[in-house]
Write an enzyme that holds these catalytic residues in place. Structure first.
Site, mmCIF file in Angstrom:
data_model
loop_
_atom_site.group_PDB
_atom_site.id
_atom_site.type_symbol
_atom_site.label_atom_id
_atom_site.label_comp_id
_atom_site.label_asym_id
_atom_site.label_seq_id
_atom_site.Cartn_x
_atom_site.Cartn_y
_atom_site.Cartn_z
ATOM 1 N N THR A 148 0.905 -1.157 0.000
ATOM 2 C CA THR A 148 0.000 0.000 0.000
ATOM 3 C C THR A 148 0.940 1.201 0.000
ATOM 4 O OG1 THR A 148 -0.095 0.075 2.417
ATOM 5 C CG2 THR A 148 -1.814 -1.201 1.322
ATOM 6 N N HIS A 149 0.573 2.225 -0.716
ATOM 7 C CA HIS A 149 1.459 3.394 -0.895
ATOM 8 C C HIS A 149 2.806 2.984 -1.491
ATOM 9 C CE1 HIS A 149 -1.438 5.286 1.891
ATOM 10 N NE2 HIS A 149 -1.313 4.163 2.564
ATOM 11 N N SER A 196 18.023 -0.685 -26.434
ATOM 12 C CA SER A 196 18.348 0.722 -26.568
ATOM 13 C C SER A 196 19.454 0.848 -27.601
ATOM 14 C CB SER A 196 18.823 1.269 -25.227
ATOM 15 O OG SER A 196 19.671 2.380 -25.437
ATOM 16 N N LYS A 250 20.216 -2.795 -22.121
ATOM 17 C CA LYS A 250 18.805 -2.511 -21.858
ATOM 18 C C LYS A 250 17.836 -3.449 -22.548
ATOM 19 C CE LYS A 250 17.474 1.492 -20.784
ATOM 20 N NZ LYS A 250 16.768 2.041 -19.651
ATOM 21 N N GLU A 266 4.487 -0.189 -21.580
ATOM 22 C CA GLU A 266 4.546 1.277 -21.532
ATOM 23 C C GLU A 266 3.602 1.899 -22.558
ATOM 24 O OE1 GLU A 266 8.765 2.997 -20.766
ATOM 25 O OE2 GLU A 266 9.041 1.043 -21.689
ATOM 26 N N TYR A 278 -31.076 15.248 -35.356
ATOM 27 C CA TYR A 278 -29.758 14.975 -35.934
ATOM 28 C C TYR A 278 -29.035 16.271 -36.292
ATOM 29 C CZ TYR A 278 -26.043 13.545 -39.031
ATOM 30 O OH TYR A 278 -24.811 13.367 -39.594
HETATM 31 N N1 ARG Z 1 -22.292 10.736 -42.851
HETATM 32 C C1 ARG Z 1 -23.359 11.153 -41.996
HETATM 33 C C2 ARG Z 1 -22.998 10.851 -40.539
HETATM 34 O O1 ARG Z 1 -22.085 10.169 -40.323
HETATM 35 C C3 ARG Z 1 -24.606 10.425 -42.365
HETATM 36 C C4 ARG Z 1 -25.856 11.152 -42.014
HETATM 37 C C5 ARG Z 1 -25.949 12.415 -42.761
HETATM 38 N N2 ARG Z 1 -27.244 12.997 -42.657
HETATM 39 C C6 ARG Z 1 -27.460 14.207 -43.075
HETATM 40 N N3 ARG Z 1 -28.652 14.644 -42.966
HETATM 41 N N4 ARG Z 1 -26.535 14.949 -43.618
HETATM 42 O O2 ARG Z 1 -23.637 11.300 -39.616
#
Ligand code: ARG
Length: 483
Positions: free
Chosen positions: A163-164, A291, A297, A304, A331
């Site tokens: 721990t620590h 290295s 090394k 990493e 959208y």
């Molecule tokens: N390439 C667009 C996207 O990835 C698809 C949908 C586009 N729709 C639009 N109304 N322009 O979101």
């Protein structure tokens, strides 16, 4: 004007546009370079949509058949590397639809009935991610099995628990490996939770408001395997939400980031354990590099890098959260930016899990049927390190408690004993009985049983504890769960 609507980007939408797009804007708005990897989901979604349109009498059987034929041809073209992806056609959806129309004519133009790219892209990303989650869960299973193999071989190997990063108490190396099995098993659980919410159908939401065509959304969901454990179709219930939210991608990224955080903790331990100052383990040369200047090394590059790549996956999560923040319904084109971080998260996580399974557990030698090249353990170095750090001090305190001392007093008494041992540069178990008795007269010869590392380990025989007995039980439980 001649009209194949897909011939020129400036005419892709309607006659409304009087100016063509500049090349810069085309490049800026196009996503085909990266979203073409959604092609299988895009075709699957289109075929399910077309099948339903035909079943509902919206599409004729011959148009449906033509679409199926066309999609088959497109699939072969893409698989053969012969498909011509066009930047002008912006994204994977328009590229495939344009080619379909080229191949089968008007039937291709009818495919988009009752559909928008908005519900199409949301569907594609969900389908794609669902399948990637299944691969990731399987890879998490492989890594857990590799860790269990190492645990099983090293139940009796003792190392200092920290721990620590200060020596705390002796633990079984098997127990230590099992801690990571627990972490990765929760990661897998989280992935499956996310899968449930990802596997829901947006199609039918159309652009944002739903559609006037009598679509059978549940039929499409079933065709696409968007069903729950009882086989019931899973359909997004609000059209605005369906086309606009990307919370499934965000919570996937959160689960992936957490998984990478677990990987990074393991990485850090491997790096420490490999250093000359610990000398606890070795990993196969193929996961290290030399290295160019220091000939002695062997650097633990793979752990990493995994630790470093955790940063980029966490960064993608932040990117997606920020992308979604403040977007009005429904959208917005912003959402096109969900893909690259999501794709990179999936690629990074899958590669990391694969490489870690091999680095931890080794890889199968086809001739011998044995796994070779996993973590190899220097049990002696581990045990010596545990013996150096007064790791059994708590055991001495517990011993005194059994003799009737209140725990706080026992703690204080042992602190004095440790101080004396440090000044003589010996371990507690190396102090003569007479010396120990100066700290408390009730100490008897049996104290040396609890001062041994093994005695300390065996004493922690409690559910979840490090006693070899418990570790074996946990290994068996985890193996049964993964079987
Ligand atoms: N390439 C667009 C996207 O990835 C698809 C949908 C586009 N729709 C639009 N109304 N322009 O979101």
């Amino acid at each position: 004007m001649p009209h194949n609507q897909f011939d020129k980007k400036s005419q892709a939408w309607s006659a409304l546009f009087s100016e063509p797009m500049s090349d810069l804007v085309k490049r800026y708005t196009s996503s085909v370079d990266f979203d073409k990897r959604l092609w299988q989901a895009d075709i699957a979604g289109s075929l399910a949509h077309a099948e339903m349109l035909a079943a509902q009498g919206i599409l004729s059987d011959s148009d449906h058949a033509a679409i199926q034929d066309g999609m088959r041809a497109i699939r072969s073209e893409i698989e053969a590397g012969a498909f011509q992806w066009k930047l002008d056609l912006e994204d994977v959806h328009l590229n495939i639809e344009a080619r379909l129309t080229q191949l089968v004519g008007d039937a291709g133009k009818r495919l988009h009935t009752g559909r928008s790219r908005n519900d199409q892209v949301a569907t594609d990303v969900r389908l794609w991610l669902r399948d990637e989650i299944d691969l990731i869960v399987a890879l998490l299973g492989d890594l857990q099995k590799a860790l269990l193999d190492v645990a099983e071989k090293n139940v009796e190997v003792i190392l200092p628990g920290f721990t620590h990063l200060q020596v705390a108490q002796p633990i079984s190396f098997g127990h230590h490996m099992l801690a990571y099995v627990e972490m990765f098993s929760r990661d897998a659980e989280r992935m499956l939770e996310v899968r449930r919410r990802t596997n829901r159908l947006p199609l039918g939401a159309a652009a944002l408001a739903g559609t006037g065509y009598p679509l059978d959304r549940e039929r499409v969901a079933k065709t696409l395997g968007m069903i729950d454990e009882q086989g019931r179709p899973q359909v997004c219930q609000n059209s605005l939400d369906a086309v606009s939210d990307r919370d499934f991608a965000i919570e996937f990224s959160a689960a992936a980031a957490l998984c990478m955080v677990h990987v990074s903790r393991l990485s850090e331990e491997l790096v420490l354990w490999m250093s000359q100052n610990f000398g606890f383990i070795r990993i196969s040369d193929r996961f290290t590099t030399g290295s160019s200047i220091m000939p002695q090394k062997k650097n633990p590059d793979v752990p990493e890098l995994a630790r470093g790549k955790t940063g980029r996956v966490v960064g993608h999560l932040m990117g997606l959260l920020t992308l979604m923040k403040g977007q009005p319904l429904a959208y917005n084109k912003d959402n096109q930016e969900d893909k690259e971080p999501l794709f990179d998260t999936v690629d990074t996580l899958k590669d990391t899990l694969r490489i870690f399974s091999e680095m931890v557990g080794g890889q199968l030698n086809a001739t011998t049927g044995e796994k070779e090249g996993g973590i190899s353990v220097n049990a002696q170095a581990m045990e010596q390190a545990a013996a150096r750090g007064y790791a059994t001090a708590t055991d001495l305190a517990d011993y005194l408690v059994k003799k009737g001392l209140p725990f706080r007093d026992a703690h204080e008494t042992v602190a004095h004993a440790v101080k004396a041992a440090i000044s003589h540069q010996v371990d507690l178990s190396e102090l003569p009985l007479a010396v120990l008795q100066q700290f408390n007269a009730s100490i008897g010869k049996d104290v040396y049983d609890v001062l041994s590392l093994r005695g300390s380990l065996n004493a922690r025989d409690i559910l979840g504890g490090t006693a070899p007995n418990q570790v074996r039980t946990q290994i068996a439980r985890q193996r049964a769960r993964l079987a």
